[in-house]
Design a protein around this motif. Structure first.
Motif, PDB file in Angstrom:
ATOM      1  N   SER A  48      -8.397   4.922  -4.072  1.00 40.69           N
ATOM      2  CA  SER A  48      -9.160   6.085  -3.630  1.00 40.69           C
ATOM      3  C   SER A  48      -8.400   7.351  -3.968  1.00 40.69           C
ATOM      4  CB  SER A  48      -9.437   6.029  -2.121  1.00 40.69           C
ATOM      5  OG  SER A  48      -8.236   6.163  -1.380  1.00 40.69           O
ATOM      6  N   TRP A  49      -9.136   8.424  -4.139  1.00 44.34           N
ATOM      7  CA  TRP A  49      -8.529   9.734  -4.374  1.00 44.34           C
ATOM      8  C   TRP A  49      -9.388  10.795  -3.707  1.00 44.34           C
ATOM      9  CZ3 TRP A  49     -10.448   7.021  -8.765  1.00 44.34           C
ATOM     10  CH2 TRP A  49     -11.664   7.480  -9.264  1.00 44.34           C
ATOM     11  N   LEU A  50      -8.738  11.860  -3.315  1.00 47.15           N
ATOM     12  CA  LEU A  50      -9.447  13.019  -2.790  1.00 47.15           C
ATOM     13  C   LEU A  50      -8.594  14.254  -3.018  1.00 47.15           C
ATOM     14  CD1 LEU A  50      -8.117  14.048   0.165  1.00 47.15           C
ATOM     15  CD2 LEU A  50      -9.172  11.932   0.936  1.00 47.15           C
ATOM     16  N   GLY A  51      -9.250  15.385  -3.092  1.00 43.02           N
ATOM     17  CA  GLY A  51      -8.546  16.639  -3.295  1.00 43.02           C
ATOM     18  C   GLY A  51      -8.809  17.602  -2.165  1.00 43.02           C
ATOM     19  N   LYS A  66      -4.406   6.880  -2.968  1.00 43.71           N
ATOM     20  CA  LYS A  66      -3.997   5.689  -2.230  1.00 43.71           C
ATOM     21  C   LYS A  66      -4.205   4.477  -3.124  1.00 43.71           C
ATOM     22  CE  LYS A  66      -5.105   7.482   2.386  1.00 43.71           C
ATOM     23  NZ  LYS A  66      -5.871   7.253   3.639  1.00 43.71           N
ATOM     24  N   GLY A  67      -3.295   3.502  -3.007  1.00 41.01           N
ATOM     25  CA  GLY A  67      -3.434   2.313  -3.824  1.00 41.01           C
ATOM     26  C   GLY A  67      -2.351   1.298  -3.562  1.00 41.01           C
ATOM     27  N   GLN A 117       0.838  -1.187   0.000  1.00 45.10           N
ATOM     28  CA  GLN A 117       0.000   0.000   0.000  1.00 45.10           C
ATOM     29  C   GLN A 117       0.883   1.250   0.000  1.00 45.10           C
ATOM     30  OE1 GLN A 117      -3.592   0.019  -0.114  1.00 45.10           O
ATOM     31  NE2 GLN A 117      -2.977  -2.052  -0.750  1.00 45.10           N
ATOM     32  N   VAL A 118       0.552   2.204  -0.869  1.00 45.47           N
ATOM     33  CA  VAL A 118       1.333   3.438  -0.984  1.00 45.47           C
ATOM     34  C   VAL A 118       0.381   4.626  -1.075  1.00 45.47           C
ATOM     35  CG1 VAL A 118       3.277   2.293  -2.112  1.00 45.47           C
ATOM     36  CG2 VAL A 118       1.452   3.310  -3.510  1.00 45.47           C
ATOM     37  N   GLN A 119       0.948   5.803  -0.916  1.00 46.39           N
ATOM     38  CA  GLN A 119       0.220   7.049  -1.117  1.00 46.39           C
ATOM     39  C   GLN A 119       1.001   7.932  -2.087  1.00 46.39           C
ATOM     40  OE1 GLN A 119      -0.394   7.691   3.388  1.00 46.39           O
ATOM     41  NE2 GLN A 119      -1.990   8.935   2.444  1.00 46.39           N
ATOM     42  N   VAL A 120       0.268   8.689  -2.859  1.00 48.67           N
ATOM     43  CA  VAL A 120       0.858   9.683  -3.755  1.00 48.67           C
ATOM     44  C   VAL A 120       0.225  11.027  -3.414  1.00 48.67           C
ATOM     45  CG1 VAL A 120       1.109  10.464  -6.140  1.00 48.67           C
ATOM     46  CG2 VAL A 120       1.263   8.014  -5.593  1.00 48.67           C
TER      47      VAL A 120
END
Length: 202
Positions: free
Chosen positions: A153-156, A104-105, A70-73
């Protein structure tokens, strides 16, 4: 991430537009320890599914803890200082307007052939006129490793004075248009219909 409701967005078209315009950010992983790398990313949308691609040097220690993890960008967009006196009001405070998207993914490392294809795609996106020799590209992929991230998932967070009145946002936009270097936050505000450069309220 602290995310007040009025700064939050998960609107897909808005996120897509943001990621077309801003694609340099941080790749973060935390197993077995927190590591991060600043990288350019390539984003591939297939309807409502998003895949992110990047590549790292093979001697980057972070590469060893990426595959199937699992990572985050975090992609930062335009940001700028907003001076308190731009409102022309008493008791106003200075702040900072900014924008970012968090993804996240799960990350997967690519093989040599897939990495070579990724390098060609990234060059074609960033520098269409650049034609590097195939021999050079073949040598390059032995020094780097591509990474695919299946985004779950994504959010701004678009902190662009949404908690202010339309008249106050207009003052912020005018201030940024006159002072900002580079001129980008006020343009993002205008794009999201939070400010009009011609002086009319959105």
């Amino acid at each position: 991430m602290y995310l007040p409701k009025h700064f939050h967005t998960d609107d897909q078209p808005q996120i897509q537009t943001f990621l077309k315009q801003n694609y340099f950010g941080l790749l973060l992983s935390s197993e077995p320890e927190l590591r991060y790398s600043p990288l350019p990313f390539l984003f591939d949308w297939q309807e409502q599914r998003l895949t992110a691609y990047c590549h790292l040097a093979r001697n980057n220690p972070q590469l060893k803890q990426l595959d199937q993890q699992q990572v985050q960008v975090v992609i930062m967009g335009p940001h700028a200082f907003v001076a308190a006196d731009c409102y022309g009001e008493d008791h106003a405070v200075s702040t900072w307007n900014y924008s970012l998207v968090e993804l996240k993914g799960t990350a997967f490392t690519l093989n040599t052939e897939q990495t070579l294809e990724l390098v060609r795609r990234q060059e074609g996106f960033s520098a269409p006129a650049l034609q590097q020799a195939t021999e050079y590209q073949q040598k390059l992929v032995h020094a780097i490793c591509g990474v695919r991230i299946d985004v779950s998932s994504w959010l701004g967070k678009m902190k662009l004075s949404q908690n202010k009145s339309a008249a106050q946002r207009q003052k912020v936009g005018d201030y940024l248009q006159a002072t900002e270097q580079p001129q980008s936050v006020w343009q993002l505000m205008q794009q999201l219909k939070l400010y009009q450069a011609d002086g009319t309220h959105p």
